[in-house]
Scaffold this motif. Structure first.
Motif, PDB file in Angstrom:
ATOM      1  N   PRO A 176      11.069  64.585  56.961  1.00  0.00           N
ATOM      2  CA  PRO A 176      12.144  64.084  56.085  1.00  0.00           C
ATOM      3  C   PRO A 176      11.885  64.304  54.597  1.00  0.00           C
ATOM      4  CG  PRO A 176      10.701  62.278  56.660  1.00  0.00           C
ATOM      5  CD  PRO A 176      10.134  63.486  57.359  1.00  0.00           C
ATOM      6  N   ALA A 177      10.767  64.965  54.280  1.00  0.00           N
ATOM      7  CA  ALA A 177      10.430  65.122  52.861  1.00  0.00           C
ATOM      8  C   ALA A 177      11.482  65.917  52.103  1.00  0.00           C
ATOM      9  CB  ALA A 177       9.063  65.796  52.726  1.00  0.00           C
ATOM     10  N   ASN A 178      12.169  66.836  52.800  1.00  0.00           N
ATOM     11  CA  ASN A 178      13.167  67.640  52.086  1.00  0.00           C
ATOM     12  C   ASN A 178      14.421  66.848  51.751  1.00  0.00           C
ATOM     13  OD1 ASN A 178      14.112  67.489  54.705  1.00  0.00           O
ATOM     14  ND2 ASN A 178      14.574  69.672  54.895  1.00  0.00           N
ATOM     15  N   ASP A 179      14.486  65.572  52.171  1.00  0.00           N
ATOM     16  CA  ASP A 179      15.584  64.701  51.726  1.00  0.00           C
ATOM     17  C   ASP A 179      15.335  64.177  50.311  1.00  0.00           C
ATOM     18  OD1 ASP A 179      17.302  64.792  53.882  1.00  0.00           O
ATOM     19  OD2 ASP A 179      16.298  63.160  54.944  1.00  0.00           O
ATOM     20  N   MET A 180      14.084  64.209  49.869  1.00  0.00           N
ATOM     21  CA  MET A 180      13.743  63.571  48.591  1.00  0.00           C
ATOM     22  C   MET A 180      14.396  64.243  47.385  1.00  0.00           C
ATOM     23  SD  MET A 180       9.857  62.532  49.600  1.00  0.00           S
ATOM     24  CE  MET A 180       9.641  61.560  51.109  1.00  0.00           C
TER      25      MET A 180
END
Length: 257
Positions: free
Chosen positions: A199-203
């Motif tokens: 989910p890091a690319n949601d940041m």
């Protein structure tokens, strides 16, 4: 250095110098100048795997891997009071060994030099808890606990390698703090990451939705290239030092209160 790159460096420095809550996000690309391969670059680990090729060679023996100038630039931005939080996908320990403070760092995929407690989430070196890999193995989460293995010195919980392997959950506190700081950021600086791992690319998206400026510094495409406020396609070691020097010059020129 081209005139276009100089303009991009100037723009990045102006936004950073004026920021109130700068957040940096790093991927494997920041460590390539230290001798480590990246994952999705032209000669990256996954790129070569998908092409049926063997893994890339390291640029230096493991014992000689050290933080590079890019890691030190982030330390300097933190010491200037600008970089409020650093989110990293790397497990190489180079941010901590560069002197970046642990309390301002979230290592989403863990750290190959550290263990953590599943109970209280405290982190320790292998030496601090007396974990001998020759006796107890790597201590990965999926491994069955062995009788008599060391336990957390704080709460006596089970300790495991902090490295997050495929299928493992990300550390909850690290993830929560990362999302919180992303939402609070006014400049979000993504460095050396393809920004495709969830989910890091949601940041970056959360940061932009909250009004933050998004700066991308990466060789190779990312899903955010068309929406970023500033996209820099150049070497990280070529860009970060002049950015930091320009930031310092801008801060020095500001009138004192």
């Amino acid at each position: 250095m081209s005139a276009d790159l100089q303009k991009q460096i100037e723009q990045a420095a102006e936004w950073i110098a004026a920021s109130q809550h700068l957040v940096a996000f790093t991927g494997a690309g920041i460590s390539t100048d230290s001798g480590l391969p990246d994952f999705r670059g032209p000669d990256g680990v996954w790129t070569r795997r998908d092409a049926g090729l063997p893994p890339p060679k390291w640029g230096a023996p493991p014992s000689q891997i050290r933080p590079n100038v890019a890691h030190l630039c982030l330390v300097e931005l933190e010491q200037l009071g600008l970089l409020k939080f650093l989110i990293s996908q790397n497990v190489d320990n180079l941010h901590l060994s560069s002197g970046f403070p642990l309390e301002r760092l979230a290592e989403l995929h863990g750290n190959g030099k550290l263990m953590r407690c599943l109970g209280c989430e405290s982190r320790f070196t292998f030496e601090q808890v007396g974990w001998d890999r020759r006796v107890w193995g790597e201590g990965y989460r999926a491994h069955r606990p062995l009788k008599g293995q060391p336990r957390c010195p704080v709460c006596k919980g089970r300790i495991i390698s902090s490295v997050v392997n495929f299928g493992d959950p990300l550390p909850a506190k690290e993830l929560e703090r990362s999302f919180m700081h992303s939402a609070e950021s006014d400049v979000f600086f993504a460095i050396g990451s393809s920004l495709v791992v969830s989910p890091a690319n949601d940041m970056p998206r959360i940061a932009m939705e909250a009004g933050s400026k998004l700066i991308l510094l990466n060789r190779g495409e990312t899903p955010f290239d068309e929406v970023a406020d500033l996209r820099i396609d150049a070497g990280i070691g070529e860009v970060l030092p002049p950015v930091v020097e320009r930031v310092k010059a801008l801060l020095a020129a500001q009138p004192r209160a």
